[in-house]
Design a protein around this motif. Structure first.
Motif, mmCIF file in Angstrom:
data_model
loop_
_atom_site.group_PDB
_atom_site.id
_atom_site.type_symbol
_atom_site.label_atom_id
_atom_site.label_comp_id
_atom_site.label_asym_id
_atom_site.label_seq_id
_atom_site.Cartn_x
_atom_site.Cartn_y
_atom_site.Cartn_z
ATOM 1 N N LEU A 111 0.836 -1.203 0.000
ATOM 2 C CA LEU A 111 0.000 0.000 0.000
ATOM 3 C C LEU A 111 0.870 1.252 0.000
ATOM 4 N N VAL A 112 0.379 2.305 -0.607
ATOM 5 C CA VAL A 112 1.129 3.558 -0.649
ATOM 6 C C VAL A 112 1.191 4.212 0.729
ATOM 7 N N SER A 113 0.286 3.828 1.629
ATOM 8 C CA SER A 113 0.250 4.420 2.972
ATOM 9 C C SER A 113 1.201 3.739 3.949
ATOM 10 N N LEU A 114 1.838 2.652 3.561
ATOM 11 C CA LEU A 114 2.705 1.916 4.479
ATOM 12 C C LEU A 114 4.003 2.674 4.747
ATOM 13 N N GLN A 115 4.485 2.546 5.964
ATOM 14 C CA GLN A 115 5.819 3.048 6.291
ATOM 15 C C GLN A 115 6.863 2.128 5.643
ATOM 16 N N PRO A 116 8.072 2.637 5.385
ATOM 17 C CA PRO A 116 9.079 1.813 4.702
ATOM 18 C C PRO A 116 9.321 0.455 5.358
ATOM 19 N N ASN A 117 9.385 0.416 6.695
ATOM 20 C CA ASN A 117 9.640 -0.874 7.350
ATOM 21 C C ASN A 117 8.466 -1.829 7.193
ATOM 22 N N GLU A 118 7.228 -1.282 7.160
ATOM 23 C CA GLU A 118 6.053 -2.139 6.950
ATOM 24 C C GLU A 118 6.022 -2.677 5.528
ATOM 25 N N LEU A 119 6.344 -1.821 4.565
ATOM 26 C CA LEU A 119 6.359 -2.267 3.177
ATOM 27 C C LEU A 119 7.437 -3.333 2.961
ATOM 28 N N LEU A 120 8.609 -3.140 3.572
ATOM 29 C CA LEU A 120 9.693 -4.122 3.437
ATOM 30 C C LEU A 120 9.302 -5.452 4.057
ATOM 31 N N ASP A 121 8.581 -5.432 5.165
ATOM 32 C CA ASP A 121 8.168 -6.667 5.809
ATOM 33 C C ASP A 121 7.194 -7.432 4.925
ATOM 34 N N ARG A 122 6.223 -6.717 4.346
ATOM 35 C CA ARG A 122 5.277 -7.383 3.453
ATOM 36 C C ARG A 122 5.976 -7.899 2.198
ATOM 37 N N LEU A 123 6.898 -7.122 1.664
ATOM 38 C CA LEU A 123 7.633 -7.545 0.483
ATOM 39 C C LEU A 123 8.450 -8.807 0.779
ATOM 40 N N ALA A 124 9.094 -8.851 1.944
ATOM 41 C CA ALA A 124 9.891 -10.018 2.319
ATOM 42 C C ALA A 124 9.011 -11.259 2.426
ATOM 43 N N TRP A 125 7.825 -11.107 3.006
ATOM 44 C CA TRP A 125 6.917 -12.255 3.126
ATOM 45 C C TRP A 125 6.556 -12.796 1.748
ATOM 46 N N ILE A 126 6.235 -11.892 0.817
ATOM 47 C CA ILE A 126 5.845 -12.318 -0.531
ATOM 48 C C ILE A 126 7.011 -12.990 -1.250
ATOM 49 N N LEU A 127 8.192 -12.404 -1.181
ATOM 50 C CA LEU A 127 9.338 -12.918 -1.939
ATOM 51 C C LEU A 127 9.827 -14.269 -1.427
ATOM 52 N N THR A 128 9.408 -14.663 -0.218
ATOM 53 C CA THR A 128 9.841 -15.956 0.321
ATOM 54 C C THR A 128 8.809 -17.056 0.111
ATOM 55 N N ARG A 129 7.726 -16.780 -0.629
ATOM 56 C CA ARG A 129 6.699 -17.811 -0.828
ATOM 57 C C ARG A 129 7.248 -18.981 -1.630
ATOM 58 N N THR A 130 8.222 -18.720 -2.501
ATOM 59 C CA THR A 130 8.879 -19.773 -3.270
ATOM 60 C C THR A 130 10.224 -19.230 -3.730
ATOM 61 N N THR A 131 10.918 -19.987 -4.571
ATOM 62 C CA THR A 131 12.249 -19.585 -5.029
ATOM 63 C C THR A 131 12.365 -19.808 -6.539
ATOM 64 N N ASN A 132 13.539 -19.529 -7.062
ATOM 65 C CA ASN A 132 13.891 -19.845 -8.460
ATOM 66 C C ASN A 132 13.057 -19.076 -9.480
ATOM 67 N N TYR A 133 12.673 -17.859 -9.162
ATOM 68 C CA TYR A 133 11.962 -17.001 -10.107
ATOM 69 C C TYR A 133 12.872 -15.850 -10.520
ATOM 70 N N VAL A 134 12.597 -15.283 -11.705
ATOM 71 C CA VAL A 134 13.464 -14.227 -12.248
ATOM 72 C C VAL A 134 13.006 -12.832 -11.870
ATOM 73 N N GLY A 135 11.761 -12.693 -11.408
ATOM 74 C CA GLY A 135 11.253 -11.367 -11.075
ATOM 75 C C GLY A 135 9.815 -11.429 -10.627
ATOM 76 N N VAL A 136 9.178 -10.269 -10.600
ATOM 77 C CA VAL A 136 7.805 -10.167 -10.116
ATOM 78 C C VAL A 136 6.944 -9.466 -11.163
ATOM 79 N N ILE A 137 5.630 -9.710 -11.065
ATOM 80 C CA ILE A 137 4.640 -9.034 -11.911
ATOM 81 C C ILE A 137 3.538 -8.518 -11.006
ATOM 82 N N ASN A 138 3.083 -7.304 -11.248
ATOM 83 C CA ASN A 138 2.089 -6.721 -10.350
ATOM 84 C C ASN A 138 0.740 -7.408 -10.488
ATOM 85 N N ASP A 139 0.097 -7.614 -9.347
ATOM 86 C CA ASP A 139 -1.286 -8.076 -9.284
ATOM 87 C C ASP A 139 -2.110 -6.878 -8.851
#
Length: 371
Positions: free
Chosen positions: A221-249
């Protein structure tokens, strides 16, 4: 005739008779003469084939260039060209079983992964190797002038039947995007890469009508503080491995907010990932910010199944081919609906015979800036 009789003549009826005579003469002329417009230039075009469901609104007018060899971007040119952001295949991760069908690694490469409280996070190695380099599907061609098309199928892992259908039916150069809320993602990742598919991870981002339209509990969300956004991003990026990048949903609001996009792209670059923009908002600034940050980036040109009907998908595929022939490279996204999978399977069978080549999305990073 006397003056009195002349004044009483039926001039109205006479006028009507003259008009009727002129109209009748004109109709007879047009019915008998082959060219009723007196030589106006005309042309006759034979239509040998038609496509059901295609209307004039579905066809994009594009420029057809006689040669595309110099306009495909450094990643689609022979080695030794300009500096590029696309994958460097010399750093590909070695598969545990070199004789495997797809030839892609199925486990996290220790060079480009690190442990976190949520799981394995992608990272850039001390030698500068990125996950984009390690996990890309190798792409080589001797014919650089052939128009290239990348197709991304999203939402995999959310439905067992839909995911298996895509694995069974689609060619290996189709890129798969895994949904972060899917189940058994590591198993689906291994199944997809065992067959040779390149992978993306979907990144839920804030739309304009949030929370009425909610991509999930870890939405950026655009309203998130940087540490909150990083925490959510880290959770998403660890759902699996071996991918080359991300695509927006979703993400129409997020991709129009410069501070949020710039912060996210900085973190994605630090992780060595590419970003694919579905451009759900015409005001998206993702491309401009990615270029400013030197982030590997590719925009989606056509969403194939906005209307999930066969005729509409065929029309979108025709539009996609026109863009590829005009620009040299085109990218499409689609969901894993049964009708979409069937249409993609049918469409891809004779793609090379029509002078087009299917490529993984990482091969489109360095396309020219034509949009």
């Amino acid at each position: 005739m006397g003056r009195r009789r002349l004044i009483r003549m039926p001039f109205g009826l006479i006028g009507i008779g003259i008009v009727c005579l002129m109209v009748t003469t004109g109709l007879i002329w047009m019915g008998v003469v082959d060219d009723p417009f007196g030589g106006e230039p005309t042309a006759v075009i034979p239509l040998d084939a038609t496509i059901q469901g295609v209307t004039s609104r579905d066809i994009e007018v594009v420029e057809i260039r006689p040669s595309l060899g110099d306009d495909l971007g450094p990643n689609l040119r022979p080695e030794g060209g300009e500096s590029r952001l696309g994958p460097r295949y010399e750093f590909l991760a070695e598969p545990a079983d070199p004789s495997s069908e797809g030839g892609l690694s199925l486990v996290p490469d220790p060079r480009v992964s690190e442990r976190s409280e949520y799981g394995f996070l992608p990272k850039v190695s001390s030698d500068g190797i990125r996950p984009l380099d390690a996990y890309a599907r190798p792409f080589e061609t001797e014919f650089t002038s052939i128009p290239k098309i990348a197709v991304i199928v999203t939402g995999l892992g959310l439905s067992r039947a839909g995911t298996q259908d895509a694995l069974d039916r689609l060619p290996v150069d189709v890129t798969f995007a895994l949904g972060p809320y899917g189940s058994n993602l590591d198993q689906w990742m291994q199944d997809a890469r065992a067959k040779g598919h390149e992978l993306l991870l979907q990144l839920p981002m804030e739309p304009y009508d949030f929370p009425d339209n909610d991509p999930g509990p870890h939405t950026l969300l655009v309203s998130l503080q940087p540490n909150e956004l990083l925490d959510r991003l880290a959770w998403i990026l660890t759902r699996t491995t071996n991918y080359v990048g991300v695509i927006n949903d979703m993400g129409a609001r997020f991709t129009t907010t410069e501070t949020s996009v710039a912060f996210l792209f900085e973190k994605l670059k630090e992780r060595g990932l590419m970003f694919v923009d579905k451009d759900e908002s015409a005001r998206s600034i993702a491309g401009r910010v990615a270029a400013a940050n030197q982030l590997p980036f590719s925009p989606v040109d056509v969403i194939l199944d906005v209307v999930p009907r066969e005729d509409d998908i065929e029309a979108k595929l025709l539009q996609l081919e026109g863009i590829a022939r005009a620009r040299g490279v085109a990218v499409a996204s689609a969901s894993a609906l049964p009708v979409t999978i069937r249409q993609l399977q049918r469409w891809s069978r004779d793609l090379e015979e029509r002078g087009l080549q299917l490529v993984p999305v990482s091969a489109t990073i360095d396309r020219p800036s034509e949009q």
